[in-house]
Design an enzyme around this catalytic site. Structure first.
Site, mmCIF file in Angstrom:
data_model
loop_
_atom_site.group_PDB
_atom_site.id
_atom_site.type_symbol
_atom_site.label_atom_id
_atom_site.label_comp_id
_atom_site.label_asym_id
_atom_site.label_seq_id
_atom_site.Cartn_x
_atom_site.Cartn_y
_atom_site.Cartn_z
ATOM 1 C CG ASP A 1 13.135 31.248 -22.242
ATOM 2 O OD1 ASP A 1 14.111 31.996 -22.011
ATOM 3 O OD2 ASP A 1 11.965 31.571 -22.008
ATOM 4 C CG HIS B 1 16.830 36.114 -20.886
ATOM 5 N ND1 HIS B 1 17.241 34.930 -20.322
ATOM 6 C CD2 HIS B 1 15.564 35.889 -21.333
ATOM 7 C CE1 HIS B 1 16.264 34.035 -20.389
ATOM 8 N NE2 HIS B 1 15.234 34.592 -21.009
ATOM 9 C CG HIS C 1 16.250 37.233 -26.605
ATOM 10 N ND1 HIS C 1 15.451 38.291 -26.197
ATOM 11 C CD2 HIS C 1 15.503 36.531 -27.496
ATOM 12 C CE1 HIS C 1 14.286 38.229 -26.805
ATOM 13 N NE2 HIS C 1 14.289 37.170 -27.593
ATOM 14 C CG HIS D 1 12.179 34.374 -25.829
ATOM 15 N ND1 HIS D 1 12.615 35.645 -25.540
ATOM 16 C CD2 HIS D 1 12.386 33.640 -24.702
ATOM 17 C CE1 HIS D 1 13.062 35.693 -24.297
ATOM 18 N NE2 HIS D 1 12.947 34.491 -23.768
#
Length: 364
Positions: free
Chosen positions: A170, A253, A256, A270
């Site tokens: 992340d 992101h 994602h 995540h």
């Protein structure tokens, strides 16, 4: 030009920090609803009860696993019934985001106690809302950051190493996304351009990962706290949190979020999916080969995924991967902060190329 940065009110980190939780919560209110992951009830409930003793009333509720509107509504009802003036989230990223959303619904103070360093969610004025089935639904932007973020690195070190590595995945996106927002003057999570402080912190986050990531992984494998582990926990939690929120998000992101539309990815963390999103970003934005070497090398060294198969998508069809690319390019998605032309077809091509490069480097 007006720039804006936002920060949590208090950040506490260290081995044994949980022992000061009662003192820190007592500053915030008198009636506390604790939203906790299931394992917290098994391993840390006694310490939570001790934290509250003689200081405030606490109701401990188990989080049911998904930061959904339905779960937020359930816990908000319980908090309202007890008259809670503080909501504390204890556990992983989704439990923390749920606690923040509940506190927002009540206009209560917010305390966040991550037991993992697996995401940069703890410090942010943001909750990521999913469907009950685990697909990304929307961002809930909150009016203020948590009043307290407390990280006990002894607890973090006792968790499986995969969580720490996921947090590095992340955090890996932070610098690249913030830099692309800086170039385009794209808005951060406040909607405004970030200040130089945010971009400097994002760069520090990236540099810390490269320098200490492998050493921190080794420490976590042994269940011990070392200076390297402390640095990576801070990078995953505070630096990445400040960097993404005040620097801005972009393609990693968004990719994602698109990938969550594919059910096969739901068993992957995540940060693992964001790491693949970062590799996609590098291809999409034509980063130099030396940067690709550095990032692929880092992922290999710490154990982050570099192929679609490693996030559950072995043999995925172009048709289904295009669905993820289309979701990543949806109106309002952060991928539009990229200073490049963005289309679902370009994102699909970048995902396929990132996967092919990952497989090549693995000799597959």
């Amino acid at each position: 030009m007006i720039t804006t940065a936002i920060f949590p009110a208090r950040y506490v980190q260290g081995n044994g920090a949980l022992d000061s939780l009662g003192e820190d919560l007592a500053r915030l209110g008198n009636k506390v609803l604790a939203v906790t992951d299931g394992f917290v009830l098994k391993s840390l409930k006694g310490r939570l009860v001790d934290a509250a003793a003689g200081r405030f009333e606490m109701d401990i509720q188990e989080f049911r696993g998904e930061c959904s509107d339905e779960e937020i509504e359930r816990l908000t009802g319980l908090a309202r019934a007890m008259g809670a003036d503080v909501v504390v989230g204890i556990g992983g990223g989704k439990a923390l985001d749920t606690a923040k959303a509940v506190a927002h619904a009540l206009d209560a103070r917010t305390a966040i106690v991550p037991t993992l360093a697996s995401t940069d969610a703890p410090c942010s004025a943001l909750s990521v809302i999913y469907t009950p089935e685990g697909a990304f639904k929307r961002y809930l932007v909150l009016p203020r950051n948590p009043d307290l973020v407390l990280v006990d690195t002894g607890v973090v070190a006792s968790a499986p190493v995969r969580f720490l590595v996921s947090g590095m995945g992340d955090a890996l996106s932070t610098w690249f996304e913030a830099e692309d927002c800086r170039i385009k003057r794209g808005g951060n999570m406040t909607g405004r351009v970030g200040p130089m402080t945010a971009f400097a912190l994002a760069r520090l986050c990236y540099d810390t990962l490269l320098e200490y990531g492998v050493l921190a992984r080794s420490a976590c494998e042994q269940g011990v706290v070392t200076p390297a582990l402390e640095r990576i926990v801070e990078a995953n939690t505070l630096l990445s949190g400040l960097g993404f929120e005040s620097g801005g998000l972009a393609a990693a992101h968004a990719v994602h979020n698109g990938l969550t539309a594919l059910e096969e990815t739901h068993h992957h963390w995540h940060g693992e999916k964001v790491a693949f999103g970062t590799l996609t970003l590098l291809i999409l934005t034509d980063r130099p080969p030396a940067v690709l070497d550095e990032v692929y090398g880092f992922c290999k060294a710490v154990g982050l995924p570099t192929t679609l198969a490693e996030i559950g998508l072995a043999g995925v069809s172009d048709e289904r991967l295009l669905l993820a690319a289309e979701r990543a390019c949806a109106e309002g998605e952060t991928i539009h902060n990229e200073p490049h032309e963005i289309t679902p077809q370009r994102v699909l091509a970048a995902m396929k190329a990132a996967d092919a490069e990952g497989r090549r480097r693995k000799g597959l």
